[in-house]
Design an enzyme around this catalytic site. Structure first.
Site, PDB file in Angstrom:
ATOM      1  N   ILE A 116      37.374  32.320  45.154  1.00 49.55           N
ATOM      2  CA  ILE A 116      37.247  32.192  46.601  1.00 49.55           C
ATOM      3  C   ILE A 116      37.456  30.744  47.032  1.00 49.55           C
ATOM      4  O   ILE A 116      38.105  30.470  48.042  1.00 49.55           O
ATOM      5  CB  ILE A 116      35.849  32.675  47.066  1.00 49.55           C
ATOM      6  CG1 ILE A 116      35.527  34.034  46.453  1.00 49.55           C
ATOM      7  CG2 ILE A 116      35.772  32.707  48.578  1.00 49.55           C
ATOM      8  CD1 ILE A 116      36.546  35.094  46.739  1.00 49.55           C
ATOM      9  N   GLU A 117      36.885  29.822  46.273  1.00 56.25           N
ATOM     10  CA  GLU A 117      36.909  28.416  46.667  1.00 56.25           C
ATOM     11  C   GLU A 117      38.293  27.784  46.529  1.00 56.25           C
ATOM     12  O   GLU A 117      38.741  27.056  47.411  1.00 56.25           O
ATOM     13  CB  GLU A 117      35.894  27.628  45.830  1.00 56.25           C
ATOM     14  CG  GLU A 117      34.448  27.879  46.200  1.00 56.25           C
ATOM     15  CD  GLU A 117      34.073  27.250  47.535  1.00 56.25           C
ATOM     16  OE1 GLU A 117      34.863  26.453  48.061  1.00 56.25           O
ATOM     17  OE2 GLU A 117      32.995  27.569  48.047  1.00 56.25           O
ATOM     18  N   SER A 118      38.953  28.023  45.407  1.00 61.02           N
ATOM     19  CA  SER A 118      40.183  27.272  45.117  1.00 61.02           C
ATOM     20  C   SER A 118      41.262  28.085  44.427  1.00 61.02           C
ATOM     21  O   SER A 118      42.286  27.514  44.039  1.00 61.02           O
ATOM     22  CB  SER A 118      39.829  26.083  44.216  1.00 61.02           C
ATOM     23  OG  SER A 118      39.319  26.551  42.976  1.00 61.02           O
TER      24      SER A 118
ATOM     25  N   TYR B 128      32.484  34.795  53.681  1.00 63.66           N
ATOM     26  CA  TYR B 128      32.428  34.177  52.356  1.00 63.66           C
ATOM     27  C   TYR B 128      31.927  35.146  51.289  1.00 63.66           C
ATOM     28  O   TYR B 128      32.609  35.405  50.288  1.00 63.66           O
ATOM     29  CB  TYR B 128      31.532  32.943  52.430  1.00 63.66           C
ATOM     30  CG  TYR B 128      31.579  32.036  51.222  1.00 63.66           C
ATOM     31  CD1 TYR B 128      32.720  31.311  50.915  1.00 63.66           C
ATOM     32  CD2 TYR B 128      30.472  31.901  50.398  1.00 63.66           C
ATOM     33  CE1 TYR B 128      32.749  30.470  49.820  1.00 63.66           C
ATOM     34  CE2 TYR B 128      30.491  31.058  49.301  1.00 63.66           C
ATOM     35  CZ  TYR B 128      31.637  30.349  49.017  1.00 63.66           C
ATOM     36  OH  TYR B 128      31.672  29.517  47.925  1.00 63.66           O
TER      37      TYR B 128
ATOM     38  N   LEU C 212      33.319  32.787  41.677  1.00 64.08           N
ATOM     39  CA  LEU C 212      33.330  32.003  42.911  1.00 64.08           C
ATOM     40  C   LEU C 212      34.561  31.096  43.040  1.00 64.08           C
ATOM     41  O   LEU C 212      35.083  30.932  44.157  1.00 64.08           O
ATOM     42  CB  LEU C 212      32.044  31.180  43.010  1.00 64.08           C
ATOM     43  CG  LEU C 212      31.703  30.592  44.375  1.00 64.08           C
ATOM     44  CD1 LEU C 212      31.587  31.701  45.425  1.00 64.08           C
ATOM     45  CD2 LEU C 212      30.407  29.797  44.304  1.00 64.08           C
TER      46      LEU C 212
END
Length: 616
Positions: free
Chosen positions: A160-162, A265, A157
């Site tokens: 995707i986030e950072s 997402y 994850l």
């Protein structure tokens, strides 16, 4: 003599033989680790205490008890009670394979997944940078996810986030590898103050993110919906699910109506999963990641500068900050940060070299501002240059530092102790504009005057003018209505107000839209409007009496000036005569008796008494 010698030899040999036998039996009792075990990168925990046991006063760390130069057993932050074996057979296994083996979420297959796959596969340099950054953190995340029994897709994850950048900051103020906004971070015990932001802390943010995801999965019973809620918010996802239920529609992730970002997402995560599962199919190559910790935790017991800690560990400053990105200031406060993360070899060097370091460990400390002051005053109090104080504490120009704020200042003989826990955990800095004292004035609105027009005329903020007069920003004023303003003391408008006060002592009228009253009180933080009704009619009374009595107030307003018991009542009592004057034939004199008194043709006392009796 010979007998005595032999007897003595037997007495010495017997204990030695017993000792040797005990050591031999102990060695035989040790069971070698099972190389097929998932924890085979670890040593079997010995019965004795690990090497890091004895604290060394004044060093901030604990050292091996046998020899100061001996490297300690490093600590795995996930399982600190079990020492780490960096040379175990399974440590050479590819970590990517371990991730693939524990995939557990249902696959998603739609055009958005294809779009994301194409986006990543067309940017091999970006994927290489992203996966290289992940090499520092991925083992720890996989360990924590497996310990909780969660699917290993969640370890991907942060891609995707950072893009696995713990310093990432979004436009919505989300920060860190897992992108927590401030409020959600506080909900999950991520401390945010002037010294540190635990949203960027590798260990704390991972713990909080997995706690949050577990909670969301418990709410929805579906990992894809849990991920949608992580991005969009659980309330939004729940409302979308409820709407589909009412409409008789499916409630799975693909069936919900969501914002574009949330709709993309999970497909992005699915695309990354597909690339990790088979990078060659997308023309990509992943870096080899070994199945052992990249970093270990080293305890800290004394305040120490970030640069000093990196230098002692033999680590580049950027690499040190990549592993310890939560630090907001150039000093680590031991009271709130009990450990730092270092690569295995650098951790050993840090513990060996720290006792030999002879310079000061920390050159900074915290100072609580005793009273509201300017930056120049604060710098003088702590013995620093003003520019340096402003830079290290990020204090803008023309700002006051409020009393009780905490500043980072240079250590001195008067401030050599480490920062206390209550300051390290709760330090804040509060600033206020450094503006001169404000003076309250009252102006009369002209025809078609509004909050915006008056604010523009006097170069003020429309919001402030609205707040001072307890109206909306888009409100308009009646002609002749009193409008409260606050202007800097000593400004041209304030001087004009003072001049008008002097002129009104010898004048019977004041032009419309001009300043008609000023307050003798100076306020730096003005509040809502509170305008006495006598303000508009004061010129006609002040001619005959410098300090008007109750009777004079009756004469000028046409009603007794009662003493209201609250501010609200005072405002109501003040507004009534103002509005009646505005709607009547005359707006500057009030009653006939008051106009006559203003001309001087009638004694003031008689009409005041008659008006008072008629009012009663």
């Amino acid at each position: 003599m010979t007998i005595t010698f032999k007897a003595g030899l037997r007495r010495i040999a017997a204990p030695l033989a017993l000792s040797f036998m005990s050591l031999l039996l102990a060695a035989c009792a040790i069971t070698p680790p099972d190389p097929t075990s998932p924890d085979s990168y670890r040593e079997t925990a010995p019965s004795k205490t690990p090497a890091i046991t004895t604290p060394t006063p004044g060093t901030g760390l604990v050292l091996p008890p046998q020899a100061p130069a001996q490297a300690p057993v490093p600590i795995d932050p996930v399982r600190p009670e079990v020492p780490v074996d960096m040379s175990g057979r399974n440590t050479q296994v590819d970590l990517w394979e371990r991730v693939r083996r524990n995939f557990g979420m249902p696959d998603l297959d739609n055009p958005l997944v294809r779009d994301s796959e194409n986006w990543y596969s067309s940017r091999p340099d970006y994927v290489a940078r992203m996966t290289a950054r992940s090499s520092r953190y991925l083992f720890h995340i996989v360990e924590e996810i497996e310990r909780r029994g969660m699917p290993s897709e969640l370890a991907l994850l942060p891609f995707i986030e950072s893009a696995f950048n713990p310093q990432a900051m979004s436009s919505a103020a989300a920060s860190g590898m897992w992108q927590f906004i401030p409020s959600t971070g506080r909900d999950y015990s991520l401390k945010q103050n002037m010294f540190r932001d635990d949203r960027r802390d590798v260990l704390a943010s991972t713990r909080a993110a997995l706690d949050y995801l577990q909670r969301l999965y418990g709410m929805f019973g579906d990992w894809q919906l849990a991920l949608a809620a992580y991005n969009w918010g659980e309330g939004s996802v729940q409302r979308a699910v409820n709407k589909n239920k009412r409409d008789g529609l499916p409630t799975d992730y693909s069936s919900l109506r969501m914002p574009a970002e949330t709709a993309q997402y999970v497909p992005k995560l699915q695309a990354v999963k597909n690339i990790i599962a088979n990078p060659a199919a997308f023309g990509l190559q992943l870096p080899a990641l070994h199945n052992h910790p990249y970093f270990v935790a080293v305890p800290i017991e004394r305040d120490i500068d970030v640069a000093v800690a990196a230098r002692i560990a033999g680590l580049p400053l950027d690499e040190f900050k990549a592993l310890n990105p939560q630090m907001n200031k150039p000093v680590i406060l031991a009271a709130a940060t009990q450990q730092v993360l270092l690569p295995y070899d650098n951790a050993n060097q840090f513990v060996r070299e720290l006792p030999r370091y002879t310079g000061p460990l920390a050159s900074w400390t915290a100072w609580v501002v005793p009273r509201t002051m300017r930056a120049a005053e604060a710098a003088q109090e702590v013995g620093m240059v003003e520019e340096e104080l402003r830079e290290i504490n990020r204090i803008p120009a023309r700002m006051l530092i409020r009393s009780g704020s905490t500043l980072l200042v240079a250590r001195s003989e008067a401030r050599m102790s480490d920062v206390a826990l209550h300051i390290a955990d709760n330090a804040t800095m509060s600033l206020a504009p450094d503006v001169p004292p404000l003076r309250r004035i009252t102006v009369r609105a002209g025809r078609r005057d509004s909050v915006s027009s008056i604010a523009h005329r006097f170069r003020l903020s429309p919001q402030k003018v609205a707040d001072w007069n307890d109206v909306r920003v888009g409100a308009t004023f009646r002609r002749g209505e009193s409008v409260v303003l606050f202007v800097p003391q000593g400004s041209a408008l304030a001087r004009q107000a003072s001049d008008d006060d002097d002129d009104r002592r010898s004048s019977t009228s004041v032009p419309a839209r001009d300043v008609v009253r000023t307050s003798t009180a100076e306020r730096s933080n003005p509040g809502p409007r509170s305008t006495p009704a006598a303000a508009r009619h004061a010129p006609t009374v002040e001619r005959t009496a410098k300090a008007p009595t109750r009777a004079s107030r009756v004469a000028s307003t046409g009603a007794p000036a009662a003493r209201p018991s609250s501010v609200k009542a005072a405002r109501a009592a003040a507004d009534k005569p103002v509005r009646s004057a505005g709607r009547g034939a005359s707006s500057d004199g009030g009653t006939r008796e008051a106009r006559a008194a203003a001309k001087g043709s009638l004694k003031v006392a008689a009409p005041r008494a008659r008006t008072a009796r008629s009012a009663r």
